[in-house]
Design a protein around this motif. Structure first.
Motif, short mmCIF file in Angstrom:
data_model
loop_
_atom_site.label_atom_id
_atom_site.label_comp_id
_atom_site.label_asym_id
_atom_site.label_seq_id
_atom_site.Cartn_x
_atom_site.Cartn_y
_atom_site.Cartn_z
N GLY A 92 0.81 -1.21 0.00
CA GLY A 92 0.00 0.00 0.00
C GLY A 92 0.84 1.26 0.00
O GLY A 92 0.54 2.23 -0.70
N GLY A 93 1.93 1.24 0.79
CA GLY A 93 2.82 2.39 0.82
C GLY A 93 3.49 2.64 -0.51
O GLY A 93 3.69 3.79 -0.93
N GLY A 94 3.83 1.54 -1.20
CA GLY A 94 4.44 1.67 -2.52
C GLY A 94 3.50 2.28 -3.54
O GLY A 94 3.95 2.86 -4.53
N ILE A 95 2.20 2.16 -3.30
CA ILE A 95 1.21 2.74 -4.21
C ILE A 95 0.84 4.16 -3.79
O ILE A 95 0.78 5.07 -4.61
CB ILE A 95 -0.06 1.85 -4.26
CG1 ILE A 95 0.30 0.46 -4.81
CG2 ILE A 95 -1.14 2.52 -5.11
CD1 ILE A 95 -0.85 -0.52 -4.75
N ILE A 96 0.63 4.34 -2.48
CA ILE A 96 0.10 5.61 -1.98
C ILE A 96 1.16 6.71 -1.97
O ILE A 96 0.91 7.83 -2.43
CB ILE A 96 -0.48 5.43 -0.57
CG1 ILE A 96 -1.71 4.52 -0.62
CG2 ILE A 96 -0.84 6.77 0.05
CD1 ILE A 96 -2.24 4.15 0.73
N LEU A 97 2.34 6.40 -1.44
CA LEU A 97 3.35 7.44 -1.25
C LEU A 97 3.79 8.11 -2.55
O LEU A 97 3.86 9.35 -2.61
CB LEU A 97 4.55 6.87 -0.50
CG LEU A 97 4.29 6.51 0.98
CD1 LEU A 97 5.53 5.88 1.61
CD2 LEU A 97 3.87 7.75 1.76
N PRO A 98 4.10 7.36 -3.62
CA PRO A 98 4.46 8.05 -4.88
C PRO A 98 3.31 8.91 -5.41
O PRO A 98 3.55 10.01 -5.93
CB PRO A 98 4.78 6.89 -5.83
CG PRO A 98 5.16 5.75 -4.94
CD PRO A 98 4.28 5.90 -3.74
N GLY A 99 2.07 8.41 -5.30
CA GLY A 99 0.94 9.18 -5.77
C GLY A 99 0.74 10.45 -4.97
O GLY A 99 0.47 11.53 -5.54
N LEU A 100 0.88 10.35 -3.65
CA LEU A 100 0.74 11.53 -2.81
C LEU A 100 1.86 12.53 -3.08
O LEU A 100 1.63 13.75 -3.13
CB LEU A 100 0.74 11.12 -1.34
CG LEU A 100 0.54 12.24 -0.32
CD1 LEU A 100 -0.81 12.91 -0.52
CD2 LEU A 100 0.66 11.69 1.11
N PHE A 101 3.07 12.02 -3.26
CA PHE A 101 4.20 12.90 -3.57
C PHE A 101 3.97 13.62 -4.89
O PHE A 101 4.21 14.83 -5.00
CB PHE A 101 5.48 12.06 -3.64
CG PHE A 101 6.72 12.88 -3.94
CD1 PHE A 101 7.43 13.47 -2.91
CD2 PHE A 101 7.17 13.04 -5.24
CE1 PHE A 101 8.57 14.21 -3.17
CE2 PHE A 101 8.30 13.79 -5.52
CZ PHE A 101 9.00 14.37 -4.47
N HIS A 102 3.48 12.90 -5.89
CA HIS A 102 3.22 13.52 -7.20
C HIS A 102 2.12 14.57 -7.08
O HIS A 102 2.20 15.64 -7.71
CB HIS A 102 2.81 12.45 -8.20
CG HIS A 102 2.45 12.99 -9.56
ND1 HIS A 102 3.39 13.52 -10.41
CD2 HIS A 102 1.25 13.10 -10.20
CE1 HIS A 102 2.81 13.92 -11.52
NE2 HIS A 102 1.51 13.69 -11.42
N LEU A 103 1.08 14.28 -6.29
CA LEU A 103 0.00 15.25 -6.09
C LEU A 103 0.51 16.53 -5.47
O LEU A 103 0.21 17.64 -5.94
CB LEU A 103 -1.09 14.62 -5.20
CG LEU A 103 -2.24 15.54 -4.78
CD1 LEU A 103 -3.07 15.94 -6.00
CD2 LEU A 103 -3.12 14.86 -3.74
N MET A 104 1.30 16.40 -4.41
CA MET A 104 1.82 17.57 -3.71
C MET A 104 2.82 18.33 -4.59
O MET A 104 2.87 19.56 -4.56
CB MET A 104 2.47 17.15 -2.39
CG MET A 104 1.50 16.49 -1.42
SD MET A 104 2.29 15.90 0.09
CE MET A 104 2.66 17.45 0.91
#
Length: 342
Positions: free
Chosen positions: A312-324
């Protein structure tokens, strides 16, 4: 598993705290500055305001699955303040949306603005009171409810002087984070305003910290006693105090990146000092100390949960980083220019 638990807690305190703090900064602004704060907060928070609570959800899931004894105590004996926290988060989210997307701009905006500011202030107070209840030594864990009243079991542990002070301390911490982060999101007179608010919130935070420790020490609260005698906690607090000097210099100079680094480091030091003071006995009741590691789930459950969190972290963290990054929320890698002129 402890790493994921503490990592989620840290991110929620930092990101969620700054989220709440933005509303607190707006609440304690002058009438003419409230609209400026509102516009700035929407521009900064708009893209990610809902994403910050993901860390709270992850934190709850980890406690529920991996640390069931700890989770049960929290849910049963702190259901009143936790319900108020849930209502505050919901009220804050609804008012945040309607005050920007309402089709009719009428007097209802006053209601939405008031709800947003009030819920932003009161919600972190109740969160702080929940933590105070866990370590305050007034919690009564029992299976015989006939010998205790509702107030003794479900109100007294958190609704007291220590709980109020801890709640106010966390609320001021949120205001400190938000005002410091907003320095890098503004220019000119608006930036000057956030610099002043950051300086004031830092001073309030320091004063409340001393009052909290003094109150807890003279009230013979075991957590505070261990806090002031634990060498690691003392080192963290001393280091935090020393780092206030460069932090204040960076705030006065309007250094957006360095002020963010040092503000985040302050939070990490304070949180680490609080957790290490009595770890793993994070729950202190009126009769015993309960370890976070007591009666944890079987290894097979921990392994499945750990794998799920990694995926889950491998999916969520890159997406959140890209969003920010897309909305220019992340500036820690940018050049730190001294734009504020004395």
């Amino acid at each position: 598993m402890l790493f994921f638990l503490l990592f989620s807690l840290l991110l929620y305190v930092l990101l969620g705290g700054a989220d709440f703090g933005a509303g607190i900064v707006e609440l304690f602004s002058s009438r003419e500055n409230k609209k400026v704060n509102r516009d700035t907060i929407y521009r900064v928070m708009g893209p990610i305001w809902e994403a910050n609570h993901i860390w709270l959800i992850i934190l709850i899931v980890i406690l529920w699955i991996a640390f069931p004894v700890y989770f049960n105590i929290i849910i049963i004996y702190l259901h009143v303040p936790l319900t108020l926290v849930l209502l505050g988060i919901t009220m804050r989210g609804v008012s945040f949306v309607f005050r920007h997307y309402d089709a009719f701009q009428d007097k209802s905006q006053l209601v939405y603005n008031g709800l947003f500011r009030f819920s932003s202030f009161i919600t972190p107070i109740f969160l702080g009171m929940c933590f105070a209840a866990l370590v305050g030594g007034k919690l009564v864990v029992t299976e015989d409810y006939t010998n205790y009243g509702f107030y003794d079991l479900f109100m007294a542990p958190w609704f007291n002087g220590f709980g109020i002070l801890v709640g106010l301390f966390y609320a001021s911490l949120c205001a400190f984070l938000a005002s410091t982060l907003l320095i890098g999101e503004s220019e000119g007179d608006i930036r000057n305003m956030y610099i002043q608010k950051s300086k004031i919130s830092t001073a309030v935070l320091v004063v409340l910290g001393f009052v909290l420790i003094a109150y807890g020490f003279f009230s013979e609260i075991a957590f505070i006693r261990d806090f002031v005698t634990n060498p690691i906690s003392i080192i963290c607090i001393i280091l935090s105090g020393i780092l206030l000097i460069p932090l204040w210099k960076f705030i006065r100079a309007g250094r957006r990146i360095l002020s963010r680094y040092f503000a985040g480091l302050q939070v990490v030091l304070v949180l680490f000092a609080a957790l290490v003071a009595h770890f793993p006995y994070v729950i202190i009741t009126s009769s015993q100390e309960i370890s976070l590691l007591e009666d944890i789930s079987p290894d097979s459950v921990i392994m499945v949960l750990g794998i799920s969190l990694i995926i889950g972290g491998g999916i969520i963290l890159p997406g959140l980083f890209h969003l920010m990054k897309s909305f220019k929320m992340i500036k820690i890698f940018d050049r730190d220019e001294q734009q504020f002129q004395k």
